[in-house]
Design an enzyme around this catalytic site. Structure first.
Site, PDB file in Angstrom:
ATOM      1  N   HIS B  94       0.847  -1.201   0.000  1.00  0.00           N
ATOM      2  CA  HIS B  94       0.000   0.000   0.000  1.00  0.00           C
ATOM      3  C   HIS B  94       0.886   1.257   0.000  1.00  0.00           C
ATOM      4  CE1 HIS B  94      -2.741   3.109   1.508  1.00  0.00           C
ATOM      5  NE2 HIS B  94      -3.672   2.394   0.921  1.00  0.00           N
ATOM      6  N   GLU B 142      -3.028   3.397  -7.798  1.00  0.00           N
ATOM      7  CA  GLU B 142      -3.421   4.577  -7.027  1.00  0.00           C
ATOM      8  C   GLU B 142      -2.416   5.704  -7.226  1.00  0.00           C
ATOM      9  OE1 GLU B 142      -5.429   3.030  -3.065  1.00  0.00           O
ATOM     10  OE2 GLU B 142      -3.325   2.485  -3.120  1.00  0.00           O
TER      11      GLU B 142
END
Lengths: 223, 223, 223, 223
Positions: B94, B142
């Protein structure tokens, strides 16, 4: 705080203490702790805190917290989450999970804000003294060369324990010192306590033992 | 694997989704997921996996695993512990918890060994393509400039989603692509799905909403 | 780019190749390279780039760059600084200095902006293929178990070199492959080149040799 | 050690102080330092140490060292290499390059072994006191909120300097304290010195100035 002398068992990420195995080990410690009136706590993986707290009457520590506040910290260990899961304290700066200096300061402050015990691991006399200036609950001094090995700290380097106790007291008289590596048996426990600490931190010796109960009983035999 | 299109909600370390709040949010998602027959999963803190799994019938993901095997890794997140706590998958890499390249490889292999879904987060087309060569279950692209902001990816940079889909397919045709930042409302969801992905990853928009149910219902309104 | 087959010698932080010793070793390589018309380059510590470039006519590489632009990055290695000191290329993601995935991408882009060669180190076939999608100049595959040891890669695991060459070519046909660990002598060099690579990366074998000249001459004897 | 009061200028990785620009800035500092008989030192990138030492008569510091000994540490900054390049000291634990606690201890020991000055950066009173127990040459306290900003430490938080001086003296009476952030002009310098420190650490204010000479002359105007 636990009744002392006390033993904190860090189960690391061993299979023998993951998931249901962590619960079983905690239950064994609960039994021996109560039977012998010796203080004990278990430091388990974050995933396992809830189950140990739910099923066992033994103080549970986290193995680590991160120096964060609630927010955008995906995958890190929030002190509030550890507290919410039922832990009463946490290891900080373990030799397998070191932190930068400023973050040790923050982690200790966060435990104070949340009413968690802070057990900070250090590697020698000098870093123990430095950490003591932050006033954590406890410091566990663990010379790297003794971690996980077969040598007793009280045989290999008895000076490190008493020297650490003295050095820490020059800057902070309230912090408790743990003997954090190289404690192998009941005899080591007795010697370690004579050198000053009234807490001990243990790991692989117990977790990897075939007969965990026998090892635990031996460790506390001299207390 | 979930029924698609599906939504993975990463609750990070927000107070609104820590401890009992994580359970409450998971329960809300369970209700909406079942009522609308839309796939959903929640990615919670390691400390909160057990409780969510115990109390809610919704797929639970970990937010992170470390590239380790059982043993001496105090305070790190063992894939086996995540599995044992009941998670069915995990985020990897992440943006708030990046990994070195070799460790992304190891983490994906570890999820495959344990039968966990792997959802690897990336920051652009190039890193998405690189990760695709490892054959994870899913990739969530992202762009850092869209994370946590108010801009929709489908408005700001619609090309990144479709370009990522194409680039990934040149090296791996089976990996699923998630639209991983900048999805703000039901309209964004519809547009994102048109661009190729049939999974979406969300975070602050839902977690920090006063009326979480309304936001969740809006998000799936166009599916 | 160097004339191939070529040898890149990473001198790490060995005393035998720090400061004036780095210059002496570079001078020795210059002599042998010119006498034998074999391409050679030396990868030295950041502190030593200037002196090697000033005093020796041999291509000098940095051992590392950080994924940064000019600004507030005290103590990190700015690609522009490496270039300004006279280096013509840099190692990236060495096994002793791993980078997160997004930063490998950035480092390669930065070398392209500055006209530096990029030699990215990887640990296996899978990570080599992933890195190849970024189109660096070269990839050096170095199985961790062979680094610094006494075993030849061409004996222990000849398949890794040819498999890497094939895997990389499925995503990028222009990147050069280096055999990056376990090359011990002239025979290994010959075998490695047969397996595909026409560059080799070496370290401790040369740097720690009592007779560096003899070892270098042996290595190129079969080219 | 420099004649005090003294100014240490950390040029970070700014373009205005990379390569030949670092040499030019060092030469300007040399001139002003000699004309005014004020102690000055420049902390440059590892790549630039050699050239500054070769061309300018001004003490040169490294911006960072790693906690390593000679050997297999590709791309890290070996204290011996910094010394060999001609630096007389080094920053340690800068806010842009933090170290774990045990490594600060090692870095300070390594500077003592090599006869280098150690200037350890800290972020508050508590970490300054902790570092003081290691007996570095100097501690520069830099509250993060003042780094790189427009606010003077002596305006924003004058207490931090005098409180740090007092806290440090409870554990170590010989370490020098630097005022390490938020010094903007000659007036700040005068005030900072009144608060106890006789060294100052500066960065962007000088490096990014159009007229570096004017800024430097202003800074020392009140000494």
């Amino acid at each position: 705080m636990l009744k002392t002398p006390a033993i904190v068992l860090n189960v690391k990420t061993y299979t023998e203490a993951t998931g249901i195995n962590a619960v079983d080990l905690a239950r064994l410690m609960e039994k021996i702790s109560k039977e012998n009136d010796v203080g004990m706590a278990i430091a388990v993986q974050a995933c396992d805190i809830t189950r140990c707290v739910q099923e066992v009457d033994l103080p549970v520590y986290a193995q680590h917290i991160d120096p964060i506040k609630p927010g955008s910290s995906t995958g890190w260990t929030l002190p509030e989450a550890v507290k919410s899961a039922g832990a009463v304290g946490t290891l900080i700066n373990h030799s397998e999970h070191r932190l930068i200096l400023a973050d040790i300061d923050i982690c200790i402050i966060r435990t104070q804000e949340l009413g968690l015990d802070s057990l900070v691991c250090t590697n020698n006399v000098a870093t123990s003294k430095a950490v003591a200036t932050f006033s954590p609950s406890m410091i566990a001094v663990e010379p790297p060369e003794l971690i996980g090995g077969d040598i007793s700290v009280t045989t290999a380097d008895p000076g490190i324990v008493s020297t650490t106790v003295k050095a820490v007291q020059t800057v902070n008289k309230t912090v408790k010192i743990l003997c954090g590596a190289g404690v192998k048996n009941g005899n080591d426990v007795v010697k370690a306590i004579e050198l000053g600490p009234n807490w001990l931190q243990l790991a692989s010796r117990v977790v990897k033992a075939k007969n965990k109960e026998a090892v635990l009983r031996d460790l506390i035999s001299g207390i």
